[in-house]
Design a protein around this motif. Structure first.
Motif, short mmCIF file in Angstrom:
data_model
loop_
_atom_site.label_atom_id
_atom_site.label_comp_id
_atom_site.label_asym_id
_atom_site.label_seq_id
_atom_site.Cartn_x
_atom_site.Cartn_y
_atom_site.Cartn_z
N THR A 261 -43.40 19.57 78.06
CA THR A 261 -43.20 18.35 78.85
C THR A 261 -43.78 18.59 80.25
N GLU A 262 -42.96 18.49 81.27
CA GLU A 262 -43.46 18.71 82.64
C GLU A 262 -43.94 20.15 82.79
N ALA A 263 -43.25 21.05 82.14
CA ALA A 263 -43.72 22.44 82.04
C ALA A 263 -43.78 22.79 80.55
N PRO A 264 -44.60 23.76 80.18
CA PRO A 264 -44.67 24.13 78.76
C PRO A 264 -43.32 24.63 78.23
N ALA A 265 -42.55 25.33 79.08
CA ALA A 265 -41.22 25.78 78.68
C ALA A 265 -40.22 25.14 79.64
N GLU A 266 -39.45 24.20 79.14
CA GLU A 266 -38.51 23.46 80.00
C GLU A 266 -37.28 23.06 79.18
N MET A 267 -36.16 22.89 79.85
CA MET A 267 -34.95 22.41 79.15
C MET A 267 -34.06 21.60 80.08
N ALA A 298 -53.41 19.74 80.65
CA ALA A 298 -52.88 18.38 80.62
C ALA A 298 -51.57 18.36 79.85
N ARG A 299 -50.57 17.72 80.43
CA ARG A 299 -49.25 17.68 79.80
C ARG A 299 -49.18 16.57 78.75
N ASP A 300 -48.31 16.80 77.79
CA ASP A 300 -48.17 15.83 76.69
C ASP A 300 -47.08 14.83 77.05
N THR A 301 -47.46 13.69 77.61
CA THR A 301 -46.46 12.76 78.11
C THR A 301 -45.81 11.95 77.00
N ARG A 302 -46.38 11.99 75.80
CA ARG A 302 -45.71 11.40 74.64
C ARG A 302 -44.45 12.23 74.34
N VAL A 303 -44.63 13.56 74.31
CA VAL A 303 -43.51 14.47 74.09
C VAL A 303 -42.52 14.39 75.26
N TRP A 304 -43.06 14.30 76.46
CA TRP A 304 -42.24 14.20 77.69
C TRP A 304 -41.33 12.98 77.60
N GLY A 341 -34.31 4.95 81.27
CA GLY A 341 -35.15 4.06 80.46
C GLY A 341 -36.48 3.78 81.13
N ARG A 342 -36.45 3.57 82.44
CA ARG A 342 -37.70 3.30 83.14
C ARG A 342 -38.57 4.55 83.23
N GLN A 343 -37.94 5.70 83.41
CA GLN A 343 -38.73 6.94 83.43
C GLN A 343 -39.36 7.19 82.05
N ARG A 344 -38.57 7.00 81.00
CA ARG A 344 -39.08 7.15 79.63
C ARG A 344 -40.32 6.27 79.43
N ASP A 345 -40.21 5.02 79.90
CA ASP A 345 -41.31 4.07 79.68
C ASP A 345 -42.49 4.32 80.61
N LEU A 346 -42.20 4.80 81.81
CA LEU A 346 -43.27 5.10 82.77
C LEU A 346 -44.28 6.09 82.16
N TYR A 347 -43.75 7.16 81.59
CA TYR A 347 -44.64 8.20 81.04
C TYR A 347 -45.34 7.70 79.78
N LYS A 348 -44.58 6.95 78.95
CA LYS A 348 -45.16 6.48 77.70
C LYS A 348 -46.16 5.34 77.96
N ILE A 350 -48.19 4.79 80.54
CA ILE A 350 -49.50 5.27 81.00
C ILE A 350 -50.23 5.97 79.85
N HIS A 351 -49.47 6.75 79.08
CA HIS A 351 -50.04 7.42 77.91
C HIS A 351 -50.66 6.39 76.95
N ASP A 352 -49.87 5.40 76.58
CA ASP A 352 -50.31 4.44 75.56
C ASP A 352 -51.45 3.57 76.08
N GLN A 353 -51.32 3.08 77.30
CA GLN A 353 -52.32 2.15 77.81
C GLN A 353 -53.64 2.85 78.12
N ALA A 354 -53.57 4.11 78.53
CA ALA A 354 -54.82 4.85 78.76
C ALA A 354 -55.57 4.98 77.44
N LEU A 355 -54.83 5.26 76.36
CA LEU A 355 -55.49 5.40 75.06
C LEU A 355 -55.96 4.04 74.53
N ARG A 356 -55.19 3.00 74.83
CA ARG A 356 -55.63 1.66 74.41
C ARG A 356 -56.94 1.29 75.10
#
Ligand SMILES: [Zn+2]
Length: 634
Positions: A261-267, A298-304, A341-348, A350-356
């Protein structure tokens, strides 16, 4: 550095003024929350190191006391810069405290039956020790019963020695708990690319800028990096399962793994009794980085985004307070769920719309220009781009899925920057006319274009003083307008280096001798591979077996095709040299300053076979400057 900084132009003043109408400045709830539960400020606003050396000084930021932003600072960033001045010891709820504003990150302190569980250790031992002392001054001399690292970034582990000693950890008195993969990711992210990353970090954090309304005002996640080195206490206990519980010092902690997510190893950490959810750095009060300007994978914001969804599902029906390892908490379930909820959607989003947009054929720069957050996110202060930006995050999504290459073969193999710039300038003709037009554009506030063009002139001829100056001026106005602290720092350092050279910059340390023992042998050998001067190694072929008696490790190292590789486990039957030593002694060679002959003379190493090879190997390794030109050609 004394500032040659210029005032905001009329265009910048107007642009910053417009921000006041665009964003909900009437909503001042954050100021109450940032100071809620304040127990005591950082005494004198300073952290001191050995011999009284200043490591941290909030007095440098006294100019932020004015509520109204000056024309040289974006009002939205000014607002955050003021919020990030909240400092000292804070009570989150009975039994849970935070140290904030002593460093870039927070330290969270959970009181147990006997002592305290410390979550994250800040960037340096001085800050961590100062924070703990502040806590103890108000809550009593409680011992540390455990140290937890939420993730593998230095602002969360670098101050470990201010929390516990190596002896306490070795004796098992203080367990050090971290997410699985912590050490591997630490090595991969911050060692192998450490030199350029440190230099680029100067631009992200703006440490070499003066603090002031025409200089550094903030770093997004906090004020800045403390002026002391990071060290590391390696973890003794790893969290491996997706969700794992531990009872430490009478406190139940539930760990939710959030890798990649934000770091490769995070909890994340859930405290069921206190009903406090700690989101580590996966939700902070801004749009974080998909790739920081210092550089990273590049971080995986889908996973994030999914990790945030999981936290909501696991703990959302019980959580009453949300904390993170930067910025300030949120109290109240309804409010924290809305925020999550807004943080969840913020990351998703940008991820989704960039790919769109990529699927519609847009290139990275075009996606960055087009992608806009919906108002429901854009009007939330916690979604503003103070650290990351929608622009560079959208490009990071493209890079993660589709690489640096925009797919247009015209961009596949362009001439390198200085060469291309020289050809362009040759074609442009007399530069007086070019400069006159660029100055007109500057007067119209077209700073992005002026930077773009002047950068070409500077790369064609770094001695072109007029181009350097106009380039600096345009960078500076972009910095003044930037809402992102990291963009502001980058632009303003560019202006400073164009005007005065890079003497004021200092790369932060990265592979310090005292950090070496904490790194795996694999990472240390990979680091040697990165340092190999390939030109000088051409045609050489040899094998060295390294036997590290203190760790019971054998490394079969192979030099061939101007490339170093290694295999850990068993030696090579065909080894040309077999070295018996310790990792501790070997680390002295890696750190530099000591030759192999010294180890032999000291009896710290013995060699069978060709005894000249170890010294030859180290003679083939490059030594790097920590400062190199960025805004002018190499
Ligand atoms: Zn952090």
């Amino acid at each position: 550095m004394p500032s040659a900084a210029k005032p905001a132009t009329a265009a910048t003043t107007a642009a910053n003024q417009a921000v006041l109408a665009e964003l909900p400045f009437y909503d001042t709830a954050d100021f109450a929350e940032a100071w809620r539960g304040h127990v005591a400020p950082l005494p004198d606003g300073v952290v001191r190191g050995k011999a009284g050396r200043l490591v941290w000084d909030l007095g440098e930021y006294r100019f932020l006391e004015t509520e109204q932003a000056p024309p040289e600072v974006n009002p939205s960033l000014w607002r955050l810069a003021r919020l990030n001045m909240a400092n000292g010891l804070f009570e989150v709820c009975p039994g849970v405290y935070q140290i904030r504003g002593l460093d870039l990150a927070n330290m969270t302190i959970v009181e147990g039956e006997r002592g305290v569980i410390v979550i994250d250790a800040l960037t340096n031992a001085e800050a961590a020790a100062t924070g703990l002392a502040l806590y103890r001054a108000h809550r009593g001399e409680r011992p540390v019963s455990a140290l937890i690292y939420t993730h593998s970034h230095a602002d969360h582990f670098g101050g470990a020695f201010g929390v516990a000693s190596l002896d306490e950890v070795r004796a098992g008195r203080v367990p050090v708990i971290a997410p699985d993969g912590f050490m591997e990711e630490l090595g991969a992210e911050s060692v192998l690319a450490g030199i350029p990353m440190a230099r680029r970090a100067n631009f992200q954090f703006g440490g070499a800028l003066h603090r002031g309304v025409r200089g550094q005002v903030d770093a997004g996640l906090g004020k800045r990096m403390g002026l002391a080195v990071s060290t590391l206490l390696p973890p003794t206990d790893l969290i491996v399962e997706p969700v794992e519980s531990r009872t430490i010092d009478g406190v139940e902690l539930v760990f939710q793994m959030a890798p990649q997510t934000e770091a490769p190893a995070e909890m994340h950490i859930w405290l069921p009794k206190q009903r406090v959810l700690n989101m580590a750095e996966n939700t902070t009060r801004h749009l974080h980085n998909f790739i920081p300007l210092r550089g990273a994978q590049a971080r995986d914001t889908r996973v994030w985004s999914n990790a945030i969804t999981t936290s909501m599902a696991l703990f959302g029906d019980q959580a009453e307070i949300l904390v993170a390892q930067h910025h300030w908490p949120i109290w109240g379930r309804e409010k924290l769920l809305g925020y999550l909820g807004r943080q969840r959607d913020l990351y998703k989003h940008i991820h989704d719309q960039a790919l769109r947009l990529a699927a519609r054929g847009l290139r990275p720069a075009e996606i960055a220009e087009r992608l806009r957050l919906p108002d429901s996110l854009a009007q939330d202060w916690a979604c503003r781009g103070y650290y990351g930006t929608v622009s560079h995050n959208a490009k990071a999504v493209y890079q993660r899925y589709l690489s640096w290459y925009d797919g247009n073969p015209a961009n596949l193999d362009p001439l390198p920057p200085a060469e291309a710039a020289r050809k362009l300038v040759e074609y442009l003709g007399p530069l007086d006319a070019v400069m006159a037009r660029a100055r007109d554009d500057f007067a119209r506030g077209e700073y992005r274009w002026v930077v773009q063009l002047m950068n070409q002139l500077v790369f064609a001829d770094p001695d072109n003083a007029a181009a350097r100056e106009l380039c600096a001026d345009a960078h500076e106005q972009l910095g003044y307008q930037a809402e992102s602290a990291t963009w502001r720092n980058a632009y303003l350092l560019a202006a400073q280096e164009l005007r005065g050279g890079i003497s004021g910059s200092r790369a932060v340390g990265f592979l310090r001798p005292d950090m070496l023992p904490a790194l795996s042998t694999e990472v240390v050998f990979d680091w040697l591979g990165v340092r190999l001067k390939a030109e000088q190694a051409a045609g050489l072929h040899w094998r060295i077996d390294w036997h590290f008696t203190d760790r019971g490790e054998i490394v079969a190292q192979n030099l061939e095709n101007a490339t170093l590789t290694q295999r850990l486990g068993t030696g090579s039957a065909a080894a040309d040299a077999r070295v018996t030593t310790t990792r501790a002694a070997f680390d002295r060679l890696v750190a530099g300053g000591v030759g192999f002959d010294v180890l032999l003379a000291e009896g710290a190493a013995t060699v069978a076979g060709d005894a000249t090879l170890p010294a030859k190997l180290f003679a083939l390794l490059d030594v790097f400057e920590t400062i190199f030109p960025v805004v002018t050609p190499r």
